[in-house]
Design a protein around this motif. Structure first.
Motif, mmCIF file in Angstrom:
data_model
loop_
_atom_site.group_PDB
_atom_site.id
_atom_site.type_symbol
_atom_site.label_atom_id
_atom_site.label_comp_id
_atom_site.label_asym_id
_atom_site.label_seq_id
_atom_site.Cartn_x
_atom_site.Cartn_y
_atom_site.Cartn_z
ATOM 1 N N THR A 74 0.843 -1.187 0.000
ATOM 2 C CA THR A 74 0.000 0.000 0.000
ATOM 3 C C THR A 74 0.879 1.238 0.000
ATOM 4 O O THR A 74 1.950 1.258 0.606
ATOM 5 N N PHE A 75 0.439 2.251 -0.698
ATOM 6 C CA PHE A 75 1.180 3.517 -0.726
ATOM 7 C C PHE A 75 0.689 4.375 0.444
ATOM 8 O O PHE A 75 0.093 5.423 0.275
ATOM 9 N N ALA A 76 0.966 3.842 1.608
ATOM 10 C CA ALA A 76 0.545 4.493 2.867
ATOM 11 C C ALA A 76 1.457 3.954 3.964
ATOM 12 O O ALA A 76 2.036 2.886 3.787
ATOM 13 N N LYS A 126 5.182 8.154 2.941
ATOM 14 C CA LYS A 126 5.232 9.145 1.868
ATOM 15 C C LYS A 126 4.764 10.484 2.396
ATOM 16 O O LYS A 126 4.137 10.546 3.466
ATOM 17 N N HIS A 127 5.123 11.574 1.700
ATOM 18 C CA HIS A 127 5.935 11.676 0.484
ATOM 19 C C HIS A 127 7.243 12.329 0.912
ATOM 20 O O HIS A 127 7.232 13.448 1.411
ATOM 21 N N TRP A 128 8.298 11.618 0.708
ATOM 22 C CA TRP A 128 9.615 11.988 1.235
ATOM 23 C C TRP A 128 10.229 13.103 0.391
ATOM 24 O O TRP A 128 10.570 12.845 -0.773
ATOM 25 N N LEU A 158 9.655 3.806 0.975
ATOM 26 C CA LEU A 158 9.287 5.219 1.025
ATOM 27 C C LEU A 158 8.973 5.644 -0.398
ATOM 28 O O LEU A 158 9.424 5.010 -1.355
ATOM 29 N N MET A 159 8.211 6.721 -0.505
ATOM 30 C CA MET A 159 7.914 7.296 -1.817
ATOM 31 C C MET A 159 8.470 8.713 -1.861
ATOM 32 O O MET A 159 8.201 9.509 -0.951
ATOM 33 N N SER A 160 9.245 9.004 -2.915
ATOM 34 C CA SER A 160 9.794 10.363 -3.026
ATOM 35 C C SER A 160 8.698 11.297 -3.503
ATOM 36 O O SER A 160 7.794 10.903 -4.222
ATOM 37 N N GLU A 215 10.848 3.377 -10.472
ATOM 38 C CA GLU A 215 10.210 4.499 -11.193
ATOM 39 C C GLU A 215 8.743 4.184 -11.402
ATOM 40 O O GLU A 215 8.389 3.173 -12.025
ATOM 41 N N MET A 216 7.892 5.051 -10.855
ATOM 42 C CA MET A 216 6.445 4.865 -10.987
ATOM 43 C C MET A 216 5.973 5.502 -12.270
ATOM 44 O O MET A 216 6.016 6.729 -12.424
ATOM 45 N N VAL A 217 5.533 4.681 -13.199
ATOM 46 C CA VAL A 217 4.797 5.015 -14.413
ATOM 47 C C VAL A 217 5.667 5.596 -15.518
ATOM 48 O O VAL A 217 5.658 5.095 -16.651
ATOM 49 N N TRP A 255 -11.109 11.610 -0.298
ATOM 50 C CA TRP A 255 -10.587 11.549 -1.653
ATOM 51 C C TRP A 255 -10.012 10.161 -1.965
ATOM 52 O O TRP A 255 -10.308 9.561 -2.966
ATOM 53 N N TRP A 256 -9.210 9.635 -1.038
ATOM 54 C CA TRP A 256 -8.580 8.338 -1.283
ATOM 55 C C TRP A 256 -9.479 7.230 -0.733
ATOM 56 O O TRP A 256 -9.216 6.677 0.345
ATOM 57 N N ALA A 257 -10.522 6.939 -1.482
ATOM 58 C CA ALA A 257 -11.543 6.014 -0.962
ATOM 59 C C ALA A 257 -11.235 4.561 -1.313
ATOM 60 O O ALA A 257 -12.110 3.706 -1.226
ATOM 61 N N GLY A 260 -7.664 16.186 -0.717
ATOM 62 C CA GLY A 260 -6.764 15.177 -1.289
ATOM 63 C C GLY A 260 -5.849 15.799 -2.325
ATOM 64 O O GLY A 260 -5.528 16.995 -2.267
ATOM 65 N N GLU A 261 -5.436 14.995 -3.290
ATOM 66 C CA GLU A 261 -4.435 15.445 -4.250
ATOM 67 C C GLU A 261 -5.001 16.468 -5.225
ATOM 68 O O GLU A 261 -6.151 16.360 -5.631
ATOM 69 N N ALA A 262 -4.176 17.458 -5.532
ATOM 70 C CA ALA A 262 -4.537 18.496 -6.516
ATOM 71 C C ALA A 262 -5.834 19.181 -6.116
ATOM 72 O O ALA A 262 -6.674 19.488 -6.957
HETATM 73 C C1 GLC Z 1 -0.248 10.055 -6.642
HETATM 74 C C2 GLC Z 1 0.057 10.486 -5.233
HETATM 75 C C3 GLC Z 1 0.605 9.381 -4.381
HETATM 76 C C4 GLC Z 1 0.002 8.067 -4.794
HETATM 77 C C5 GLC Z 1 0.510 7.763 -6.189
HETATM 78 C C6 GLC Z 1 -0.096 6.471 -6.739
HETATM 79 O O1 GLC Z 1 0.142 11.051 -7.534
HETATM 80 O O2 GLC Z 1 0.893 11.611 -5.061
HETATM 81 O O3 GLC Z 1 0.307 9.702 -3.027
HETATM 82 O O4 GLC Z 1 0.383 7.039 -3.904
HETATM 83 O O5 GLC Z 1 0.264 8.818 -7.093
HETATM 84 O O6 GLC Z 1 -1.459 6.615 -6.891
#
Ligand code: GLC
Length: 699
Positions: free
Chosen positions: A111-113, A165-167, A208-210, A275-277, A382-384, A450-452
């Motif tokens: 999980t990204f948490a 996150k987010h480091w 960790l996530m940068s 690298e994410m995506v 937001w993060w449901a 949440g984000e943005a």
């Molecule tokens: C998003 C968020 C991050 C999330 C990641 C994957 O942009 O900043 O918190 O874990 O992308 O969804």
């Protein structure tokens, strides 16, 4: 491993929003060129992709499936900012454990948490995702959530790998504008923004996530100081770092890399392992090697870190998920009960004039009004995760389920959250006039946090305030319940409405928890983990501020304050009321003087002076009034949640030592300096009793 297979382990790609993997993923996995996905979920799907990795690829390295399980997967718990309002990290540990169990059962192993960013600016929408403005409280919740997600062995069938996150310092974004620049001293980084991450690392977090932001001109995703000097050399972190979503490629936008090739080199050399995506590592890794802009050792170390975690996760031994377990793994009764319990302990009673609350369950008629009275999406935040609106108990449903059969409950939306129409006001006013009491539910939509989701105003959006004013003008007892994900500037409501409950976005069971509190089955006990400003112009505003050379004096113009609003907050950090009354008195110290590496016990007497059992969160703050650097007027260094029966008294103790009394000085060393220290204990950061002690130089 071939170079391509190594680079493949450094790649994470995005699945489809519905949880499917993409056809390309099958091909890449078959060739051993994809180490991880995000958003691919469902036991059947993850097993299908995993089977290709484990039976068709050359090296049979399992794929790591990640997803944003921030505060629940299907059973959605209160947003993390709400959970932090409970000041009970054990609750966050328990909710994270349920989230882990549900996530694992649908094929997710990562999980990204927890999001552990300190946030001092409520304009920033992601304040909703963390534990608020304080490093000590934030560290406690970071530790708890890592333990909840990972347990002591995250290869267990009901645990997942966590990701702090987010480091780092993402919450210090300029103007509260998401993704924006952060520029702050190393002292502030170490005092305020690092501690929750250090707590997560010390709790054994595997990743960790940068972050997206630049820190003092160097993007966090290419920052060797934070990624290597601090994280690896100082903290000895041995997990891996994943970038945020395309944050490697975004080094070009930052103007830190001229192209993807440079971006790949900058991020990998600084210490971002996966690298994410974006695909810069895979696209340019080979030529960077040839040009000696990247070393085999660097690539090997990144791969090693990722494989180390996959081994610890037990992925090689247990790559698949039991598909038969999935259907019975979600929304278990005990999980739903926990969601309701946590929501009830996370909500904050902000005002209760003349004990208007709790309400009588047999009251004749109740008007339930407002755009968030029956909204199923907003309470999920937001993060449901994969939370479903159909599982949300709304306030209207919770109230109907709570009151007696004789009580008449009527509902009118009154207005929308966002738009400007007041066409629905009259219906709401009429219902209020016909009722004994009016409950008005206002706040924010999930998409507004949440984000943005930065907002330039902290006011209630749309015409909601006017709706509250219109209902209040009927003369009926009016109670406001906030459904929101950040502090709001609600001055008029505070000045005119007798009772206000901050319910936050309380998750799947928020409606039941709200009803539990409104009708007295639960005595509210939450405390604000963030300051509520009076006006957005005061922001950033936080309790642990420096005194300055001209601390605010109302009568003295030439002091640090505003002409147009009082300098103080609307509600201070740590604030929250109860249906009973607590008294905190009689502070005692185990010594008047200790050495710099000594310890001191501070105790106070806490009394429940009311007529109902209740919880008080006793908070301990210190101040180092004179030091070789300016120090905050107070810093949280202890808290204890105690349950007291009516009339019960208890002595609550705290221990202070080196780890509480020091700070990072100008030479960037953590030191405890001799001299006077003040100790403050209270029910919130503004309402404290004070005493003091001396730290003597070590003989
Ligand atoms: C998003 C968020 C991050 C999330 C990641 C994957 O942009 O900043 O918190 O874990 O992308 O969804």
């Amino acid at each position: 491993m071939t170079l391509e297979e190594k680079l493949g382990q450094l790649q994470q790609l995005d699945g489809e929003a519905n949880g499917n993997f993409r056809p390309e993923h099958l091909e890449l996995v078959r060739k051993g060129l994809l180490g991880s996905t995000l958003n691919v979920r469902g036991a059947q799907r993850t097993n299908q992709l995993q089977r290709v990795a484990m039976t068709e690829s050359r090296l049979k390295i399992p794929v790591l499936f990640g997803f944003d399980v921030i505060h629940g997967y299907r059973t959605i718990f209160p947003i993390p900012l709400a959970e932090a309002s409970s000041w009970d990290p054990s609750l966050a540990e328990r909710s994270a454990a349920v989230a882990a169990q549900e996530a694992n059962n649908v094929g997710l192993r990562w999980t990204f948490a927890p999001m552990v960013d300190i946030a001092r600016d409520p304009r920033w929408g992601r304040i909703t995702e963390g534990a608020g403005e304080d490093p000590y409280l934030g560290a406690a919740f970071a530790r708890a959530r890592v333990r909840g997600f990972q347990g002591t062995d995250y290869s267990a069938a009901d645990k997942v790998l966590a990701c702090a996150k987010h480091w780092v310092a993402y919450g210090a974004a300029e103007g509260g504008r998401d993704y924006n620049t952060t520029d702050l001293s190393e002292n502030t980084l170490r005092e305020i923004y690092f501690p929750p991450f250090k707590a997560a690392v010390d709790a054994g977090v595997g990743t960790l996530m940068s972050s997206f932001n630049a820190i003092n001109g160097v993007p966090a995703t290419a920052n060797a100081f934070t990624l290597t000097k601090v994280l690896r050399d100082e903290w000895k972190f041995d997990g891996f770092v994943v970038s945020d979503y395309t944050s490697v490629k975004e080094l070009i936008n930052h103007g830190f890399a001229a192209n993807e090739e440079e971006a790949a080199a900058a991020a990998l050399n600084a210490g971002v392992d996966m690298e994410m995506v974006s695909r810069s590592y895979n696209a340019f890794g080979p030529q960077l090697l040839k040009q000696n802009k990247l070393s085999t050792a660097t690539i090997n170390e990144a791969v090693r870190r990722i494989l180390r975690i996959k081994f610890r996760l037990g992925l090689f031994e247990r790559p698949y998920t039991d598909e038969a377990a999935e259907p019975n793994s979600l929304l278990r009764p005990e999980s739903i009960r926990l969601a309701r319990e946590i929501a009830g302990r996370s909500m904050v009673l902000l005002k209760n004039e003349r004990d208007v609350l709790p309400l009588d369950k047999n009251v004749g008629s109740i008007a339930v009004i407002g755009p968030l009275a029956d909204d199923r999406r907003a309470p999920l935040g937001w993060w449901a995760g994969d939370g479903k609106e159909e599982n949300t108990v709304t306030p209207l449903a919770g109230i109907k389920g709570k009151v007696s059969a004789q009580t008449k409950v009527v509902y009118a939306k009154g207005c929308d959250v966002k738009d400007e129409s007041t066409a629905g006001f009259q219906e709401a006013i009429n219902l209020a006039k016909q009722s004994d009491v009016a409950l008005v539910f206002v706040g924010e939509l999930a998409e507004m946090v949440g984000e943005a989701a930065s907002r330039s105003s902290l006011d209630l959006p749309g015409r909601q305030l006017e709706l509250v004013q219109a209902i209040h003008a009927t003369g009926k007892p009016t109670i406001v319940v906030l459904v929101n994900g950040r502090p709001l500037t609600i001055g008029w409501i505070v000045n005119n409405v007798p009772a206000i409950l901050e319910s936050w976005m309380g998750g799947s069971q928020s409606g039941n928890a709200i009803a539990d509190i409104l009708f007295g089955d639960v005595n509210p006990s939450g405390k604000l983990p963030v300051t509520f400003p009076r006006a957005v112009g005061q922001v950033p505003m936080y309790y642990n501020y420096m005194n300055t050379g001209r601390p605010p004096e109302a009568e003295n113009r030439y002091t640090s304050k505003y002409l147009d609003v009082p300098w103080s907050p609307l509600f201070p950090f740590g604030y929250g009321l109860s249906y009973t009354r607590f008294k905190i008195s009689n502070p005692q110290l185990s010594a008047q003087r200790i050495e710099t590496n000594g310890k001191l016990t501070v105790s106070v007497e806490v009394e429940n002076a009311g007529r109902r059992v209740g919880d008080e969160v006793v908070q301990l703050y210190i101040r180092d009034p004179v030091a070789t650097m300016t120090r905050p007027v107070k810093e949280l260094k202890g808290f204890q949640r105690v349950t007291l029966q009516p009339g019960e008294k208890r002595r609550v103790e705290f221990v202070l030592g080196h780890e509480h009394l020091g700070f990072w000085n100008r030479e960037m060393r953590y030191v405890v300096e001799p001299g006077e220290f003040r100790v403050m204990v209270g029910s919130n950061s503004a309402d404290v009793i004070e005493t003091k002690f001396e730290v003597a130089a070590k003989q």
